[in-house]
Design a protein around this motif. Structure first.
Motif, PDB file in Angstrom:
ATOM      1  N   ARG A  23       0.833  -1.215   0.000  1.00 23.46           N
ATOM      2  CA  ARG A  23       0.000   0.000   0.000  1.00 23.46           C
ATOM      3  C   ARG A  23       0.861   1.255   0.000  1.00 23.46           C
ATOM      4  NH1 ARG A  23      -1.343   3.286   3.965  1.00 23.46           N
ATOM      5  NH2 ARG A  23      -0.838   1.860   5.671  1.00 23.46           N
ATOM      6  N   THR A  24       1.839   1.325   0.890  1.00 27.03           N
ATOM      7  CA  THR A  24       2.659   2.536   0.979  1.00 27.03           C
ATOM      8  C   THR A  24       3.559   2.696  -0.245  1.00 27.03           C
ATOM      9  OG1 THR A  24       4.303   1.376   2.331  1.00 27.03           O
ATOM     10  CG2 THR A  24       2.596   2.611   3.505  1.00 27.03           C
ATOM     11  N   GLN A  26       2.745   2.184  -3.160  1.00 26.39           N
ATOM     12  CA  GLN A  26       1.919   2.789  -4.201  1.00 26.39           C
ATOM     13  C   GLN A  26       1.396   4.158  -3.792  1.00 26.39           C
ATOM     14  OE1 GLN A  26      -0.976   0.193  -6.012  1.00 26.39           O
ATOM     15  NE2 GLN A  26       0.210  -1.599  -5.421  1.00 26.39           N
ATOM     16  N   MET A  28      -0.660   4.892  -1.408  1.00 23.07           N
ATOM     17  CA  MET A  28      -2.079   4.871  -1.050  1.00 23.07           C
ATOM     18  C   MET A  28      -2.246   4.972   0.464  1.00 23.07           C
ATOM     19  SD  MET A  28      -3.568   1.922  -3.594  1.00 23.07           S
ATOM     20  CE  MET A  28      -5.283   2.315  -3.278  1.00 23.07           C
ATOM     21  N   SER A  29      -3.236   5.732   0.884  1.00 22.45           N
ATOM     22  CA  SER A  29      -3.565   5.829   2.304  1.00 22.45           C
ATOM     23  C   SER A  29      -4.558   4.731   2.657  1.00 22.45           C
ATOM     24  CB  SER A  29      -4.173   7.194   2.612  1.00 22.45           C
ATOM     25  OG  SER A  29      -5.444   7.302   1.990  1.00 22.45           O
ATOM     26  N   GLN A  32      -7.892   5.627   1.236  1.00 17.10           N
ATOM     27  CA  GLN A  32      -8.067   5.331  -0.196  1.00 17.10           C
ATOM     28  C   GLN A  32      -8.385   3.860  -0.414  1.00 17.10           C
ATOM     29  OE1 GLN A  32      -4.225   7.042  -1.231  1.00 17.10           O
ATOM     30  NE2 GLN A  32      -5.251   8.498  -2.617  1.00 17.10           N
ATOM     31  N   VAL A  33      -7.674   2.984   0.295  1.00 18.86           N
ATOM     32  CA  VAL A  33      -7.947   1.543   0.160  1.00 18.86           C
ATOM     33  C   VAL A  33      -9.339   1.233   0.696  1.00 18.86           C
ATOM     34  CG1 VAL A  33      -7.209  -0.781   0.829  1.00 18.86           C
ATOM     35  CG2 VAL A  33      -5.498   0.935   0.234  1.00 18.86           C
ATOM     36  N   THR A  36     -11.888   2.323  -1.873  1.00 21.15           N
ATOM     37  CA  THR A  36     -11.875   1.464  -3.063  1.00 21.15           C
ATOM     38  C   THR A  36     -12.494   0.098  -2.787  1.00 21.15           C
ATOM     39  OG1 THR A  36      -9.874   2.572  -3.804  1.00 21.15           O
ATOM     40  CG2 THR A  36     -10.386   0.484  -4.857  1.00 21.15           C
ATOM     41  N   LYS A  41     -11.579   1.645   7.544  1.00 17.33           N
ATOM     42  CA  LYS A  41     -10.187   1.923   7.842  1.00 17.33           C
ATOM     43  C   LYS A  41      -9.735   1.146   9.074  1.00 17.33           C
ATOM     44  CE  LYS A  41      -9.040   6.186   8.246  1.00 17.33           C
ATOM     45  NZ  LYS A  41      -8.959   7.649   8.406  1.00 17.33           N
ATOM     46  N   VAL A  65      -6.616  -4.608  -5.459  1.00 13.56           N
ATOM     47  CA  VAL A  65      -6.506  -3.161  -5.318  1.00 13.56           C
ATOM     48  C   VAL A  65      -5.044  -2.743  -5.217  1.00 13.56           C
ATOM     49  CG1 VAL A  65      -6.972  -1.246  -3.728  1.00 13.56           C
ATOM     50  CG2 VAL A  65      -8.798  -2.840  -4.330  1.00 13.56           C
ATOM     51  N   LEU A  66      -4.230  -3.577  -4.561  1.00 14.07           N
ATOM     52  CA  LEU A  66      -2.824  -3.251  -4.349  1.00 14.07           C
ATOM     53  C   LEU A  66      -1.904  -3.794  -5.445  1.00 14.07           C
ATOM     54  CD1 LEU A  66      -2.721  -3.902  -0.509  1.00 14.07           C
ATOM     55  CD2 LEU A  66      -2.833  -1.695  -1.673  1.00 14.07           C
TER      56      LEU A  66
END
Length: 194
Positions: A23-24, A26, A28-29, A32-33, A36, A41, A65-66
């Motif tokens: 995740r990091t 890319q 992405m927070s 955001q994940v 999506t 969270k 997603v990742l």
């Protein structure tokens, strides 16, 4: 006769750190994940801390997603241990230097060299280059100067110097005492496998 099945391992496979790293990497927070995937969270945070196990469907969704293959979460990392005693001696042209290859011989991404340097050790009178993108020199003990075409930089224990690999340079031990230095070269100019 009753079938015997292997017992499940009570220790869960830690996958959270791999998911967080993907995740990091890319940028992405968690938010955001979460947006999506439709997951909260808080749930995603617990998964990344290995405090809860996602279902297979959720895991597949997260990996999609990742952009991460599901199998990568369970693959053992390729870890290679090289002891100083087993590190092969190499000669990169330095005088009065005991140089050892601390990265694995076949490693092509990076090369780590340890140089135990006598008080009069040097890289030669002429400037040289190494076919790589980046060189970093870290002085562990003693003092080492690095001469470039336009300047000389003297380093003492704890100092590090990073410069383009194709930059003409040479080095010399200073102060009349031995030195120990580590060289990191990216990518490895020589795999040591020949």
């Amino acid at each position: 006769m009753r079938a015997i099945h292997p017992a499940a391992d009570a220790a869960q496979t830690p996958i959270g750190a791999k998911l967080r790293a993907a995740r990091t990497a890319q940028g992405m927070s968690l938010a955001q994940v979460a947006q999506t995937t439709g997951l909260s969270k808080g749930f995603l945070s617990r998964v990344e801390r290995d405090e809860t196990s996602p279902s297979v469907a959720t895991l597949v969704q997260l990996c999609q997603v990742l952009s991460l293959p599901v199998g990568a979460l369970f693959a053992a990392p390729d870890v290679q241990h090289v002891t100083l005693a087993d590190a092969p001696r190499i000669n990169l042209g330095g005088m009065n230097a005991d140089e050892r290859l601390l990265s694995p011989r076949g490693e092509q991404r990076v090369q780590l060299l340890r140089s135990d340097l006598a008080p009069d050790a040097h890289g030669g009178a002429d400037l040289y280059t190494i076919n790589c993108e980046v060189e970093t020199l870290h002085v562990v003990s003693g003092a080492v100067s690095v001469r470039f075409t336009d300047r000389t930089i003297t380093m003492t224990a704890g100092d590090a110097l990073t410069f383009p690999g194709r930059e003409p340079h040479t080095w010399r031990v200073e102060g009349g005492e031995p030195a120990v230095a580590l060289w990191v070269i990216v990518p490895a100019p020589w795999s040591g496998s020949a």
